[in-house]
Write a protein that holds these residues in place. Structure first.
Motif, PDB file in Angstrom:
ATOM      1  N   ILE A   7       0.872  -1.172   0.000  1.00 37.51           N
ATOM      2  CA  ILE A   7       0.000   0.000   0.000  1.00 37.51           C
ATOM      3  C   ILE A   7       0.909   1.222   0.000  1.00 37.51           C
ATOM      4  CG2 ILE A   7      -1.812   1.203   1.254  1.00 37.51           C
ATOM      5  CD1 ILE A   7      -2.392  -1.534   2.660  1.00 37.51           C
ATOM      6  N   GLU A   9      -0.120   4.557  -0.472  1.00 38.74           N
ATOM      7  CA  GLU A   9      -0.703   5.842  -0.061  1.00 38.74           C
ATOM      8  C   GLU A   9      -1.023   5.817   1.436  1.00 38.74           C
ATOM      9  OE1 GLU A   9      -4.418   6.697  -2.003  1.00 38.74           O
ATOM     10  OE2 GLU A   9      -4.721   8.439  -0.691  1.00 38.74           O
ATOM     11  N   PRO A  10      -0.368   6.669   2.226  1.00 39.78           N
ATOM     12  CA  PRO A  10      -0.675   6.667   3.665  1.00 39.78           C
ATOM     13  C   PRO A  10      -2.126   7.066   3.907  1.00 39.78           C
ATOM     14  CG  PRO A  10       1.228   8.069   3.163  1.00 39.78           C
ATOM     15  CD  PRO A  10       0.600   7.710   1.865  1.00 39.78           C
ATOM     16  N   GLY A  11      -2.761   6.391   4.829  1.00 41.28           N
ATOM     17  CA  GLY A  11      -4.130   6.757   5.191  1.00 41.28           C
ATOM     18  C   GLY A  11      -5.134   6.597   4.064  1.00 41.28           C
ATOM     19  N   ASN A  12      -4.902   5.604   3.163  1.00 38.25           N
ATOM     20  CA  ASN A  12      -5.823   5.480   2.020  1.00 38.25           C
ATOM     21  C   ASN A  12      -7.184   4.895   2.394  1.00 38.25           C
ATOM     22  OD1 ASN A  12      -5.152   2.809   2.348  1.00 38.25           O
ATOM     23  ND2 ASN A  12      -4.862   2.390   0.169  1.00 38.25           N
ATOM     24  N   SER A  13      -7.389   4.587   3.684  1.00 33.58           N
ATOM     25  CA  SER A  13      -8.735   4.130   4.064  1.00 33.58           C
ATOM     26  C   SER A  13      -9.736   5.267   3.891  1.00 33.58           C
ATOM     27  CB  SER A  13      -8.750   3.601   5.502  1.00 33.58           C
ATOM     28  OG  SER A  13      -8.476   4.614   6.426  1.00 33.58           O
TER      29      SER A  13
END
Ligand code: SF4
Ligand code: SF4
Lengths: 97, 307
Positions: A7, A9-13
């Protein structure tokens, strides 16, 4: 998807909207709000938006409707209303990754 | 008192879209602890509710470097990271001040991760360990842990003819950590955000191992309504079921003393389904009350001690 399935992208949630879980919707009377930010500090889902030191509308894309903001608000300006009372013309949809 | 307006200016280190339940205490704990520092943070996370629900593939809620490890070794993992950082800093390859934090649930801290936590504390690494304590293995379906209180029913303490819920009192992990003679140990709760964030900030600034045990109501496991997490956590504090205190260099200090307003424990028990079978059992209630009163008196005595 990147090689190795990592993953990147940081914080993609942020792309996964949890607002559809909601059975109650917090409705905030911003005229009565004293901008104490207590709802912001308690919201488990970081769904209380803040701009220029002011609490603005709740982010309904992520709010799960737990009602803790209404519980903590010292002036009781947040009311929890049944989600079914609202005409949902904006459906929350999650993109496929 | 923390300045919420100032805190709200910072970007949250955990993003929305995680899959923790509505009203989850663990999510509140994770957010609030991360508010405790402005420095960059590296997180190690033991298996548990926070870990599984913030990293459902292909998503992550973390905006900071985050390492998942097995159930038992969050403290060992963070020790390694801290040691590497210390070396790189000494060699001048890293200039920034970085903070290190490990999150574990009560299963990953009281039970499975205790040896690695004990080891890391003894070695004296510079990190903060946060136990978000929801008093059972909630993520796997509410099995008992050594943090589960007396009387609570769990999947592994069902209500039968011979036994009604857990028959043992929880172990006092906070005091076990005090016995490690580390610079800072504290107990806090999400119901008292001032207390929690202040303790987090204080802990981040202290050098050496720090441990904070934070109560984390679980709506599904405790059998409470989603909007009751706050109320139940507050009752835990006001009944002294979960006293707020800190131990700095061995010196005890009670952070909140309800004084004459100390509520009977029944107030805390009666709002939770996990205790519904004992609520009319006078003997069980008495036993729990006596235990709480004794612990509270002991704590008060410890506060008066001048070590
Ligand atoms: S109802 Fe719960 S999730 Fe929604 S804004 Fe309030 S505290 Fe946040
Ligand atoms: S808790 Fe209530 S008064 Fe305070 S910022 Fe939120 S809505 Fe406004």
């Amino acid at each position: 998807m990147p090689i190795g399935g990592i993953i990147i992208e940081p914080g993609n949630s942020k792309n996964y909207k949890t607002g559809s879980w909601r059975t109650f919707r917090p409705i905030t009377d911003l005229k009565r709000c004293i901008h104490c930010m207590q709802c912001w500090v308690i919201c488990p889902d970081d769904a209380i938006a803040v701009k220029n030191n002011k609490r603005i509308e709740t982010d309904l894309d992520f709010c799960k409707g737990c009602g803790l903001c209404a519980e903590i608000c010292p002036v009781k300006c947040i009311e929890m209303k049944k989600e079914s009372e609202f005409n949902c013309n904006k459906k929350i949809k999650n993109k496929k990754m | 008192m923390v300045n919420l307006k100032e805190l709200a200016k910072q970007e949250s280190k955990i993003s929305s879209g995680h899959r923790m339940c509505p009203g989850c205490g663990a999510a509140i704990n994770a957010r609030m602890f991360m508010m405790g520092t402005k420095h960059p943070v590296v997180v190690a996370n033991a298996t548990g509710c926070i870990e599984v629900s913030t990293t459902v593939y292909p998503y992550t809620s973390w905006k900071v470097p985050w390492i998942h490890n097995a159930f038992e070794n969050a403290a060992a993992t963070i020790s390694g990271v801290v040691s590497a950082y210390d070396v790189l800093k000494r060699k001048g390859k890293i200039k920034k001040e970085i903070k290190f934090i490990a999150f574990g649930g009560d299963g990953g801290t009281y039970d499975i991760g205790l040896q690695s936590l004990s080891g890391a504390a003894e070695r004296g690494h510079n990190f903060l360990y946060v136990c978000y304590n929801n008093e059972a293995y909630m993520n796997t379906g509410m099995q008992r842990s050594s943090a589960t209180p007396y009387g609570a029913s769990t999947k592994t303490d069902p209500l039968g003819n011979k036994r009604q819920g857990k028959q043992e009192f929880s172990k006092d992990l906070t005091k076990i950590m005090v016995a490690h003679n580390i610079p800072y140990v504290a107990q806090t709760s999400i119901s008292h955000y001032n207390d929690l964030i202040e303790k987090a900030t204080k802990a981040f600034e202290i050098k050496g191992p720090k441990f904070i045990n934070s109560l984390s109501p679980c709506t599904a496991g405790w059998g409470i309504k989603e909007n009751d997490s706050l109320k139940v956590a507050r009752l835990a504090v006001e009944t002294c079921f979960w006293p707020l205190y800190e131990v700095e260099n061995g010196k005890y200090k009670i952070s909140y003393d309800p004084g004459d307003k100390k509520k009977p424990v029944k107030e805390f028990l009666k709002v939770q389904k996990r205790f519904s079978h004992i609520i009319n059992d006078k003997k069980a209630i008495k036993k729990i009350q006596e235990n709480i009163d004794k612990n509270w008196q002991d704590l008060k005595k410890l506060e008066k001690c001048d070590f």
